[in-house]
Design a protein around this motif. Structure first.
Motif, PDB file in Angstrom:
ATOM      1  N   LYS A   1      47.537   4.459  13.545  1.00  0.00           N
ATOM      2  CA  LYS A   1      46.999   6.065  13.008  1.00  0.00           C
ATOM      3  C   LYS A   1      47.840   7.183  12.669  1.00  0.00           C
ATOM      4  O   LYS A   1      49.258   7.029  13.135  1.00  0.00           O
ATOM      5  CB  LYS A   1      46.306   6.487  14.403  1.00  0.00           C
TER       6      LYS A   1
ATOM      7  N   TYR B   1      48.716  11.023  11.688  1.00  0.00           N
ATOM      8  CA  TYR B   1      48.364  12.979  11.402  1.00  0.00           C
ATOM      9  C   TYR B   1      48.171  13.531  11.127  1.00  0.00           C
ATOM     10  O   TYR B   1      49.734  13.691  10.848  1.00  0.00           O
ATOM     11  CB  TYR B   1      48.143  12.807  13.479  1.00  0.00           C
TER      12      TYR B   1
ATOM     13  N   CYS C   1      48.998  17.331   3.766  1.00  0.00           N
ATOM     14  CA  CYS C   1      48.549  16.133   4.992  1.00  0.00           C
ATOM     15  C   CYS C   1      49.536  15.662   5.240  1.00  0.00           C
ATOM     16  O   CYS C   1      50.542  15.493   4.962  1.00  0.00           O
ATOM     17  CB  CYS C   1      47.846  15.258   3.489  1.00  0.00           C
TER      18      CYS C   1
ATOM     19  N   VAL D   1      49.107   6.002   3.508  1.00  0.00           N
ATOM     20  CA  VAL D   1      48.219   6.273   4.089  1.00  0.00           C
ATOM     21  C   VAL D   1      48.133   7.559   4.204  1.00  0.00           C
ATOM     22  O   VAL D   1      49.019   7.827   4.784  1.00  0.00           O
ATOM     23  CB  VAL D   1      48.084   5.745   5.895  1.00  0.00           C
TER      24      VAL D   1
ATOM     25  N   ASP E   1      46.533  11.291   5.810  1.00  0.00           N
ATOM     26  CA  ASP E   1      45.226  12.071   6.665  1.00  0.00           C
ATOM     27  C   ASP E   1      45.485  13.342   6.346  1.00  0.00           C
ATOM     28  O   ASP E   1      47.110  14.624   6.060  1.00  0.00           O
ATOM     29  CB  ASP E   1      45.694  11.999   8.095  1.00  0.00           C
TER      30      ASP E   1
ATOM     31  N   SER F   1      43.438  15.847   7.412  1.00  0.00           N
ATOM     32  CA  SER F   1      42.131  16.561   8.366  1.00  0.00           C
ATOM     33  C   SER F   1      43.519  17.054   9.858  1.00  0.00           C
ATOM     34  O   SER F   1      43.969  15.915  10.496  1.00  0.00           O
ATOM     35  CB  SER F   1      41.286  15.660   8.900  1.00  0.00           C
TER      36      SER F   1
ATOM     37  N   THR G   1      43.500  15.343  13.628  1.00  0.00           N
ATOM     38  CA  THR G   1      42.130  14.283  13.845  1.00  0.00           C
ATOM     39  C   THR G   1      42.945  12.897  12.958  1.00  0.00           C
ATOM     40  O   THR G   1      43.575  12.895  11.875  1.00  0.00           O
ATOM     41  CB  THR G   1      41.095  14.646  12.790  1.00  0.00           C
TER      42      THR G   1
ATOM     43  N   LYS H   1      44.149   9.580  11.276  1.00  0.00           N
ATOM     44  CA  LYS H   1      43.205   8.238  10.305  1.00  0.00           C
ATOM     45  C   LYS H   1      43.652   7.090  10.843  1.00  0.00           C
ATOM     46  O   LYS H   1      44.589   6.776  10.893  1.00  0.00           O
ATOM     47  CB  LYS H   1      43.111   8.885   8.827  1.00  0.00           C
TER      48      LYS H   1
ATOM     49  N   PHE I   1      44.537   2.828  10.184  1.00  0.00           N
ATOM     50  CA  PHE I   1      44.562   2.377   9.485  1.00  0.00           C
ATOM     51  C   PHE I   1      44.954   1.119   9.878  1.00  0.00           C
ATOM     52  O   PHE I   1      45.014   0.459  10.550  1.00  0.00           O
ATOM     53  CB  PHE I   1      45.354   2.525   8.828  1.00  0.00           C
TER      54      PHE I   1
END
Length: 156
Positions: A73, A75, A83, A105, A107, A109, A112, A114, A116
């Protein structure tokens, strides 16, 4: 006479234990899975963590893993237009050469994660860099080339 029988029994038990270990050891070495992270961007503006599993190490020409699966993940810990990026540098075998490619990758947000997951074949090395940047399609050259990479996997 009882000492020789005891020694013979211990030798037989040790031989059986070694045979059992030899039968189990290749299976244990075939799949090396490990957790990595959390790794943070400067000022903790982004973070990433996960697991890496390498299956089937081959040392015929160059040491590589047959398959590497990376899950985790990323963050984004900033508010606004930034980002969080997890950028992987995958070095793989192509003939007798070791080129690399990036797998990124992103993210955007706030807090929250993401998730992968991805796989690569014939992998020699996996490295990671975590960055926090404005929302773009690809990580910047600064993210890719400034600072140091964290080694997650190196075929031995």
């Amino acid at each position: 006479m009882s000492i020789s029988r005891t020694l013979a029994g211990l030798t037989a038990a040790a031989t059986a234990a070694l045979a059992t270990f030899a039968a189990v050891a290749p299976a244990a070495q075939a799949d090396t899975g490990s957790a990595w992270g959390p790794y943070h961007a400067p000022r903790h503006t982004a973070k990433a963590w996960g697991t890496l599993s390498a299956v089937g190490e081959d040392h015929a020409v160059l040491p590589t893993a047959h398959h590497v699966k990376i899950t985790g993940k990323v963050y984004d810990n900033t508010r606004g237009s930034a980002c969080g990026w997890a950028v992987f540098r995958i070095t793989y075998r192509k003939g007798n050469n070791l080129p690399f490619r990036h797998h990124s990758v992103r993210d955007c947000s706030y807090r929250t994660p993401k998730p992968f997951s991805f796989k690569y074949s014939h992998v020699y090395q996996v490295e990671l860099k975590v960055c926090s940047e404005f929302k773009t399609a690809k990580p910047s050259l600064n993210c890719l080339y400034a600072g140091t990479w964290k080694t997650l996997y190196l075929s031995k």
